[in-house]
Design a protein around this motif. Structure first.
Motif, PDB file in Angstrom:
ATOM      1  N   UNK A  23      -1.864  -5.959 -14.148  1.00  0.00           N
ATOM      2  CA  UNK A  23      -0.438  -5.730 -13.885  1.00  0.00           C
ATOM      3  C   UNK A  23      -0.085  -5.763 -12.404  1.00  0.00           C
ATOM      4  N   UNK A  24      -1.082  -6.019 -11.543  1.00  0.00           N
ATOM      5  CA  UNK A  24      -0.875  -5.950 -10.093  1.00  0.00           C
ATOM      6  C   UNK A  24      -0.910  -7.336  -9.465  1.00  0.00           C
ATOM      7  N   UNK A  25       0.096  -7.617  -8.633  1.00  0.00           N
ATOM      8  CA  UNK A  25       0.117  -8.819  -7.798  1.00  0.00           C
ATOM      9  C   UNK A  25       0.480  -8.377  -6.389  1.00  0.00           C
ATOM     10  N   UNK A  26      -0.145  -8.982  -5.389  1.00  0.00           N
ATOM     11  CA  UNK A  26       0.188  -8.647  -4.010  1.00  0.00           C
ATOM     12  C   UNK A  26       0.080  -9.896  -3.156  1.00  0.00           C
ATOM     13  N   UNK A  75       2.796  -5.796  -4.280  1.00  0.00           N
ATOM     14  CA  UNK A  75       2.581  -5.410  -2.896  1.00  0.00           C
ATOM     15  C   UNK A  75       2.943  -6.562  -1.976  1.00  0.00           C
ATOM     16  N   UNK A  76       3.568  -6.253  -0.840  1.00  0.00           N
ATOM     17  CA  UNK A  76       4.009  -7.286   0.095  1.00  0.00           C
ATOM     18  C   UNK A  76       3.489  -6.959   1.492  1.00  0.00           C
ATOM     19  N   UNK A  77       2.755  -7.897   2.105  1.00  0.00           N
ATOM     20  CA  UNK A  77       2.261  -7.804   3.481  1.00  0.00           C
ATOM     21  C   UNK A  77       1.399  -6.554   3.660  1.00  0.00           C
ATOM     22  N   UNK A  78       1.885  -5.558   4.394  1.00  0.00           N
ATOM     23  CA  UNK A  78       1.116  -4.329   4.551  1.00  0.00           C
ATOM     24  C   UNK A  78       0.898  -3.645   3.204  1.00  0.00           C
ATOM     25  N   UNK A  79       1.799  -3.887   2.266  1.00  0.00           N
ATOM     26  CA  UNK A  79       1.643  -3.364   0.910  1.00  0.00           C
ATOM     27  C   UNK A  79       0.525  -4.026   0.145  1.00  0.00           C
ATOM     28  N   UNK A  80       0.038  -5.164   0.604  1.00  0.00           N
ATOM     29  CA  UNK A  80      -1.209  -5.759   0.105  1.00  0.00           C
ATOM     30  C   UNK A  80      -2.396  -5.111   0.799  1.00  0.00           C
ATOM     31  N   UNK A 118       8.810   7.080 -12.742  1.00  0.00           N
ATOM     32  CA  UNK A 118       9.798   6.780 -13.785  1.00  0.00           C
ATOM     33  C   UNK A 118      10.200   5.319 -13.815  1.00  0.00           C
ATOM     34  N   UNK A 119       9.898   4.560 -12.766  1.00  0.00           N
ATOM     35  CA  UNK A 119      10.349   3.171 -12.659  1.00  0.00           C
ATOM     36  C   UNK A 119       9.653   2.270 -13.677  1.00  0.00           C
ATOM     37  N   UNK A 120      10.361   1.211 -14.064  1.00  0.00           N
ATOM     38  CA  UNK A 120       9.755   0.200 -14.929  1.00  0.00           C
ATOM     39  C   UNK A 120       8.801  -0.694 -14.159  1.00  0.00           C
ATOM     40  N   UNK A 121       9.110  -0.919 -12.876  1.00  0.00           N
ATOM     41  CA  UNK A 121       8.268  -1.739 -12.001  1.00  0.00           C
ATOM     42  C   UNK A 121       8.413  -1.238 -10.576  1.00  0.00           C
ATOM     43  N   UNK A 122       7.396  -1.521  -9.761  1.00  0.00           N
ATOM     44  CA  UNK A 122       7.333  -0.946  -8.414  1.00  0.00           C
ATOM     45  C   UNK A 122       6.990  -2.035  -7.410  1.00  0.00           C
ATOM     46  N   UNK A 123       7.668  -1.982  -6.257  1.00  0.00           N
ATOM     47  CA  UNK A 123       7.383  -2.892  -5.148  1.00  0.00           C
ATOM     48  C   UNK A 123       6.964  -2.056  -3.952  1.00  0.00           C
ATOM     49  N   UNK A 124       5.838  -2.438  -3.349  1.00  0.00           N
ATOM     50  CA  UNK A 124       5.262  -1.724  -2.203  1.00  0.00           C
ATOM     51  C   UNK A 124       5.303  -2.661  -1.000  1.00  0.00           C
ATOM     52  N   UNK A 125       6.383  -2.622  -0.207  1.00  0.00           N
ATOM     53  CA  UNK A 125       6.497  -3.494   0.956  1.00  0.00           C
ATOM     54  C   UNK A 125       5.987  -2.790   2.211  1.00  0.00           C
ATOM     55  N   UNK A 126       5.936  -3.503   3.305  1.00  0.00           N
ATOM     56  CA  UNK A 126       5.555  -2.834   4.534  1.00  0.00           C
ATOM     57  C   UNK A 126       5.359  -3.778   5.690  1.00  0.00           C
ATOM     58  N   UNK A 127       5.669  -3.294   6.865  1.00  0.00           N
ATOM     59  CA  UNK A 127       5.383  -3.959   8.125  1.00  0.00           C
ATOM     60  C   UNK A 127       4.900  -2.894   9.088  1.00  0.00           C
ATOM     61  N   UNK A 128       3.959  -3.247   9.945  1.00  0.00           N
ATOM     62  CA  UNK A 128       3.462  -2.277  10.905  1.00  0.00           C
ATOM     63  C   UNK A 128       1.964  -2.133  10.807  1.00  0.00           C
ATOM     64  N   UNK A 129       1.456  -0.970  11.204  1.00  0.00           N
ATOM     65  CA  UNK A 129       0.020  -0.739  11.301  1.00  0.00           C
ATOM     66  C   UNK A 129      -0.503  -0.022  10.058  1.00  0.00           C
ATOM     67  N   UNK A 130      -1.725  -0.380   9.687  1.00  0.00           N
ATOM     68  CA  UNK A 130      -2.350   0.176   8.489  1.00  0.00           C
ATOM     69  C   UNK A 130      -2.532   1.688   8.582  1.00  0.00           C
ATOM     70  N   UNK A 131      -3.003   2.173   9.734  1.00  0.00           N
ATOM     71  CA  UNK A 131      -3.245   3.599   9.870  1.00  0.00           C
ATOM     72  C   UNK A 131      -1.989   4.414   9.659  1.00  0.00           C
ATOM     73  N   UNK A 137      11.641   0.293  -4.934  1.00  0.00           N
ATOM     74  CA  UNK A 137      11.011  -0.133  -3.686  1.00  0.00           C
ATOM     75  C   UNK A 137      10.568   1.127  -2.967  1.00  0.00           C
ATOM     76  N   UNK A 138       9.277   1.236  -2.696  1.00  0.00           N
ATOM     77  CA  UNK A 138       8.729   2.452  -2.120  1.00  0.00           C
ATOM     78  C   UNK A 138       9.169   2.607  -0.663  1.00  0.00           C
TER      79      UNK A 138
END
Length: 218
Positions: A184-187, A78-83, A39-52, A6-7
């Motif tokens: 390989x990408x879902x968001x 990718x989740x929320x801001x991670x999309x 090095x990860x087998x899979x990656x999750x990019x979550x986020x809340x807040x402002x894009x900038x 998880x990033x």
């Protein structure tokens, strides 16, 4: 057992995402180190807040290229801001560039829209809403076609390529892309970690996914 990273770029609900992934069977590491992401087998990019602030922190932490590589080469969620951060450009913060992984823009819901009863459209769009899935995907296995998921956002993505759309949701007069998939990408715009059974099922599907898109799922 796969390693799921998880990033951590200093923003977002990292603990709840990590805990939900663990419940879904993942061995999770929360990290802001580009080496761990690579090095990860899979990656999750979550986020809340402002894009900038998101893109600035990703860049300042030296994570931008590692995120781009992961989004091209391994199971990536990718989740929320991670999309939203995956896109070319967002109207937020006066207009900011994204990571440029998905062609399109991020737009704001109209704050002056009136609903049929006369009340204003609620912005941010917050709470439970249904997601219609126009096509099948391995991450949707076992999830109802119009399942309910939890949202918190004021902006929505508009991909240039309609073929990327995996989920659609209505808010006022706007039908927006609430999930997309490419290779390989879902968001998702919604938060699977806050979406109870449907969300946990999506995360469990991600944990076991090999990153290959399929024409259909059982």
């Amino acid at each position: 057992m796969h390693d799921t990273v998880v990033i951590d770029f200093g923003m977002g609900n990292l603990r709840s995402v990590a805990k939900a992934l663990e419940c879904a069977g993942a061995r999770v590491r929360v990290s802001g180190d580009p080496r761990d992401i690579r090095a990860a087998s899979r990656v999750v990019f979550p986020g809340q807040g402002a894009m900038g602030a998101c893109v600035t922190r990703i860049t300042e932490h030296g994570l931008a290229e590692a995120v781009r590589e992961a989004a091209r080469n391994k199971p990536f969620l990718g989740i929320c801001l991670g999309l939203q951060a995956l896109f070319d450009f967002s109207e937020e913060d006066g207009g900011v560039p994204g990571l440029g992984l998905v062609a399109g823009r991020v737009r704001r819901f109209p704050v002056d829209e009136r609903l049929p009863g006369g009340e204003r459209l609620k912005v941010p769009h917050m709470g439970w809403n249904q997601v219609a899935f126009p096509r099948a995907h391995p991450l949707l296995a076992g999830i109802a076609p119009d399942a309910w998921f939890y949202f918190v956002h004021s902006y929505y993505v508009c991909p240039d390529d309609a073929a990327l759309v995996l989920g659609r949701t209505d808010h006022g007069r706007t039908t927006f892309t609430s999930a997309l998939a490419r290779g390989n990408l879902v968001a998702t715009q919604f938060h699977p970690e806050k979406s109870h059974r449907a969300g946990l099922r999506l995360l469990a599907n991600f944990v076991s996914w090999d990153g290959q898109a399929m024409d259909s799922v059982e």
